[in-house]
Design a protein around this motif. Structure first.
Motif, short mmCIF file in Angstrom:
data_model
loop_
_atom_site.label_atom_id
_atom_site.label_comp_id
_atom_site.label_asym_id
_atom_site.label_seq_id
_atom_site.Cartn_x
_atom_site.Cartn_y
_atom_site.Cartn_z
N THR A 217 0.92 -1.25 0.03
CA THR A 217 -0.15 0.01 0.09
C THR A 217 0.86 1.24 -0.17
N ILE A 218 2.10 1.23 0.27
CA ILE A 218 2.95 2.41 0.28
C ILE A 218 4.33 2.01 0.19
N GLY A 219 5.09 3.15 -0.41
CA GLY A 219 6.33 2.95 -0.51
C GLY A 219 7.27 4.24 0.22
N VAL A 220 7.93 4.13 1.02
CA VAL A 220 8.78 5.22 1.79
C VAL A 220 10.11 5.27 1.08
N ILE A 221 10.52 6.29 0.64
CA ILE A 221 11.81 6.53 0.10
C ILE A 221 12.83 7.45 1.06
N TYR A 222 14.05 6.81 1.17
CA TYR A 222 15.21 7.55 2.03
C TYR A 222 16.26 7.76 1.01
N ASP A 223 16.77 8.92 1.54
CA ASP A 223 18.01 9.46 0.73
C ASP A 223 19.38 8.95 1.34
N SER A 224 20.33 9.16 0.92
CA SER A 224 21.58 8.80 1.24
C SER A 224 22.02 9.01 2.64
N GLU A 225 21.33 10.00 3.24
CA GLU A 225 21.65 10.33 4.67
C GLU A 225 20.52 9.64 5.61
N GLY A 226 19.65 8.95 4.96
CA GLY A 226 18.75 8.16 5.94
C GLY A 226 17.36 8.98 6.11
N ALA A 227 17.48 10.05 5.38
CA ALA A 227 16.20 10.91 5.73
C ALA A 227 15.02 10.74 4.72
N VAL A 228 13.78 10.65 5.21
CA VAL A 228 12.91 10.71 4.29
C VAL A 228 12.51 11.50 3.21
N ALA A 229 12.69 10.93 1.82
CA ALA A 229 12.66 11.74 0.75
C ALA A 229 11.48 11.58 -0.22
N HIS A 230 11.05 12.82 -0.49
CA HIS A 230 9.77 12.68 -1.76
C HIS A 230 10.35 12.98 -3.07
N ARG A 231 9.93 12.04 -3.73
CA ARG A 231 10.22 12.13 -5.18
C ARG A 231 9.01 12.12 -6.04
N GLU A 232 9.07 12.72 -7.22
CA GLU A 232 7.82 12.92 -8.17
C GLU A 232 7.53 11.77 -8.73
N THR A 233 6.26 11.57 -8.56
CA THR A 233 5.36 10.37 -9.10
C THR A 233 4.93 10.76 -10.75
N LEU A 234 5.26 10.19 -11.51
CA LEU A 234 5.19 10.48 -12.89
C LEU A 234 3.86 9.14 -13.74
N LYS A 235 3.39 9.77 -14.66
CA LYS A 235 2.68 8.71 -15.49
C LYS A 235 3.73 8.39 -16.69
N SER A 236 3.84 7.21 -16.81
CA SER A 236 4.85 6.59 -18.00
C SER A 236 4.20 6.35 -19.36
N GLY A 237 4.82 6.88 -20.26
CA GLY A 237 4.11 6.36 -21.45
C GLY A 237 4.83 4.82 -22.16
N ALA A 238 5.57 4.35 -21.13
CA ALA A 238 6.10 3.18 -21.74
C ALA A 238 5.35 1.81 -22.14
N SER A 239 5.77 1.45 -23.02
CA SER A 239 5.12 0.02 -23.47
C SER A 239 6.05 -1.07 -23.38
N SER A 240 5.94 -2.24 -23.73
CA SER A 240 6.76 -3.40 -23.79
C SER A 240 7.65 -3.43 -24.97
N LEU A 241 7.14 -2.41 -25.85
CA LEU A 241 7.85 -2.40 -27.19
C LEU A 241 8.78 -1.12 -27.42
N LEU A 242 8.66 -0.17 -26.63
CA LEU A 242 9.25 1.17 -26.59
C LEU A 242 10.49 1.32 -25.68
N VAL A 243 11.60 2.07 -26.01
CA VAL A 243 12.61 2.61 -25.00
C VAL A 243 11.80 3.76 -24.53
N ASP A 244 11.88 3.95 -23.25
CA ASP A 244 11.28 5.10 -22.58
C ASP A 244 12.23 6.03 -21.94
N LYS A 245 11.57 7.30 -21.89
CA LYS A 245 12.63 8.45 -21.48
C LYS A 245 12.92 8.41 -19.94
N ALA A 246 12.06 7.45 -19.41
CA ALA A 246 12.14 7.53 -17.88
C ALA A 246 11.61 9.07 -17.49
#
Length: 608
Positions: A217-246
């Motif tokens: 239900t949840i993913g908690v991200i930590y940075d290299s110092e161990g602090a909770v980090a907030h990273r942007e959540t994106l909508k991906s246009g990737a398919s199984s046949l295309l290389v994606d820009k991430a």
């Protein structure tokens, strides 16, 4: 580029893991495996070779766990056998890994002394036992991973499962990509959006140094110092046949950032990382002792990789090397001695001029070696020997990761030639191989200069002309830097050997001229500083790319000093290529040009 997939699912995940790994086959692999949590136990199925072998293993002995990790492996440490295939595990933890753990020997010796028993030749198994050692000391899985990560030296992406923790998966990245996929009551980890495309289009990319603890239900991200980090959540246009820009704005940016990973994969193809020696994947059909002269032929960026290779082959193997632009070589009817060696470099393997040069050389009876990224290409098929780079698909017209992978192949070949010709001792080979093994980690460190370079690019974008200077192997890298800036920002740039400054280019210097100086601290550094003083005396704006010692020794005020990690100067071009590429990229972004498809250019030049 090994592939990673992890699933915290609602039902059995083994089939989903294999299907996702199929979407990562483009990255290349020689073995595969999955692990799931079966009740309170970790269960694995692994197989040498293609995924069909793993599928057969699973049909005969299925897995029913709802939490699992999977992996396609390109062998680095140890042969591509089932025992070396991932996941690696102890009784308490299973792990899959993309990258290289440089200090695995020291860690393995320490862990064996504490009673750990190893079942493979890999560096990855060390990670499993290291985390397990913290678990045995009473740490939680999160605490064990947090304590282990700082002890790992190298570039890596990791995914962990833990016995007794069916609703937990931990991932970490340093230099190699890793993304979280968000589902409805399910969570995923993957090497890229393509692996995650069948399950979700909602993606969060971990930044370098991050680690994450996932539940359904949840993913908690930590940075290299161990602090909770907030990273942007994106909508991906990737398919199984295309290389994606991430999460990158352009393919070129993504491909710059992929270099620690793909150069590491190429390294593993040509260097026995465990033994620290060169191990070409096949016996060459010629003896370097019988080669009197080497010819290197290529176009564009590939020719500058060849120029660096010329320095390496002459220095390490003491064999004369001629470098030619393919469009000139094919028509000037160069005399070639039968039995000598000609090397042809091309990302696509379809470059028309390089192909014509190859055919001319074959007609003269020389041995032919191609350095290509596409093993099924025409140049590869028509060459006597193919040294493949493992850069993966390169979409941006301006070559980045293909260039540094070409350098890794040429460096490995130069060391092999030096050893074969008796110019390098066993100790020399070990020292040089060790320096090559460090390159992926150093490249990841070089990427940390990006924010500084992005700011600098705003000033470069105001210029009409830019000058690049370098000595030794930094000179061809200066040529590459000038080419990159020209082709994607449309700013005029030229490169010179720094010692040539007084022979003409110095007339261009004034207060409006940025001068990029590529100068790791080496035996010619003081001479380069003298050239910098000549630029400063005429009001030129200096930009110095160097290491900490060079920055301390440079006695000239510069507009900006970009400090790169300390390393063996001989292989510095692979690491220094990163700020050179980033400077061109960010300048082009400021200029508003079409970075991935600059005007008038094509990715592969298949006509004259």
């Amino acid at each position: 580029m090994c592939g990673i997939i992890g699933i915290l699912g609602r039902g059995p995940v083994a089939e989903q893991l294999v299907d996702s790994l199929k979407r990562l086959e483009y990255r290349g692999y020689d073995s595969a495996g999955v692990a799931t949590l079966e009740g309170n136990h970790l269960e694995r199925r692994r197989a040498e070779g293609k995924l069909k072998n793993l599928e057969k293993r699973l049909r005969g002995n299925p897995l029913s766990g709802h939490t699992g990790i999977g992996h396609t492996r390109w062998a680095t440490h140890g042969k591509p056998t089932e025992s070396n295939a991932h996941p690696h595990a102890t009784d308490s933890v299973a792990v899959v890994h993309n990258g290289i753990i440089e200090n695995f020997r020291e860690l393995r010796a320490e862990l064996e002394q504490s009673g750990a028993s190893f079942a493979s030749e890999t560096d990855t198994e060390v990670v499993a036992h290291l985390v397990d050692s913290y678990l045995k000391n009473g740490c939680s899985p999160q605490e064990a991973v947090k304590a282990s990560l700082p002890r790992l030296r190298g570039a890596f992406a990791l995914a962990f499962l833990f016995k007794g923790h069916d609703d937990l998966m931990i991932g970490a990245r340093k230099g190699s990509p890793l993304a979280i996929g968000h589902g409805d009551g399910e969570m995923y980890l993957g090497s890229d959006a393509i692996a995650l495309a069948p399950f979700t289009d909602t993606i969060t990319y971990l930044e370098d140094g991050d680690w994450t603890a996932l539940t359904r239900t949840i993913g908690v991200i930590y940075d290299s110092e161990g602090a909770v980090a907030h990273r942007e959540t994106l909508k991906s246009g990737a398919s199984s046949l295309l290389v994606d820009k991430a999460n990158y704005r352009h393919f070129m940016a993504k491909e710059i950032h992929e270099q620690p990973e793909v150069v590491g994969q190429t390294l593993a193809r040509y260097v026995d990382v465990a033994a620290e020696r060169i191990a070409l994947p096949f016996k060459l059909p010629f003896d370097f002792n019988e080669i009197q002269r080497i010819s290197i032929t290529a176009c564009g960026t590939a020719s500058y990789a060849g120029y660096v290779g010329k320095y390496w082959l002459e220095q390490l193997a003491r064999v004369p090397v001629e470098l030619d632009v393919a469009s000139e070589f094919r028509y000037r009817e160069a005399p070639l001695r039968k039995g000598d060696l000609a090397i042809f470099i091309s990302q696509s393997g379809e470059t028309a001029d390089t192909l014509a040069a190859l055919r001319y050389a074959k007609a003269q009876g020389v041995h032919t070696v191609s350095v290509v990224n596409v093993p099924t290409s025409t140049i590869a098929r028509e060459s006597e020997t193919v040294l493949q780079t493992l850069a993966g698909p390169e979409i941006g017209v301006a070559s980045t990761k293909a260039f540094t992978c070409q350098l890794m192949v040429l460096a490995s070949l130069a060391v092999a030639a030096g050893k074969s010709r008796g110019e390098l001792s066993d100790q020399d080979e070990t020292r040089l191989a060790h320096s090559l093994v460090e390159i992926p980690r150093l490249m990841a460190a070089a990427l940390a200069t990006e924010l500084q370079i992005e700011k600098l690019a705003r000033e470069i974008a105001k210029s009409r002309d830019v000058l690049y200077l370098g000595r030794g192997t930094s000179f061809p890298l200066a040529l590459e830097g000038a080419l990159k800036l020209k082709e994607i920002s449309y700013i005029h740039a030229e490169a010179y050997a720094a010692g040539e400054l007084k022979h003409g280019p110095i007339a261009l210097i004034d207060e409006s001229m940025p001068v990029v100086v590529i100068a790791p601290y080496d035996r010619v550094f003081e001479k380069t500083v003298s050239n910098m003083q000549e630029v400063a005396a005429r009001g030129g704006n200096l930009i110095l790319l160097t290491d900490a010692e060079g920055a301390a020794e440079a006695t000239v005020d510069s507009l900006v000093t970009i400090v790169l990690p300390d390393m063996a100067a001989i292989f510095a071009p692979m690491v220094y290529a990163i700020p050179v590429q980033l400077l061109a990229y960010h300048t082009a972004v400021v200029m508003g040009t079409d970075v991935d498809q600059p005007r008038n250019l094509a990715k592969s030049v298949t006509v004259e």
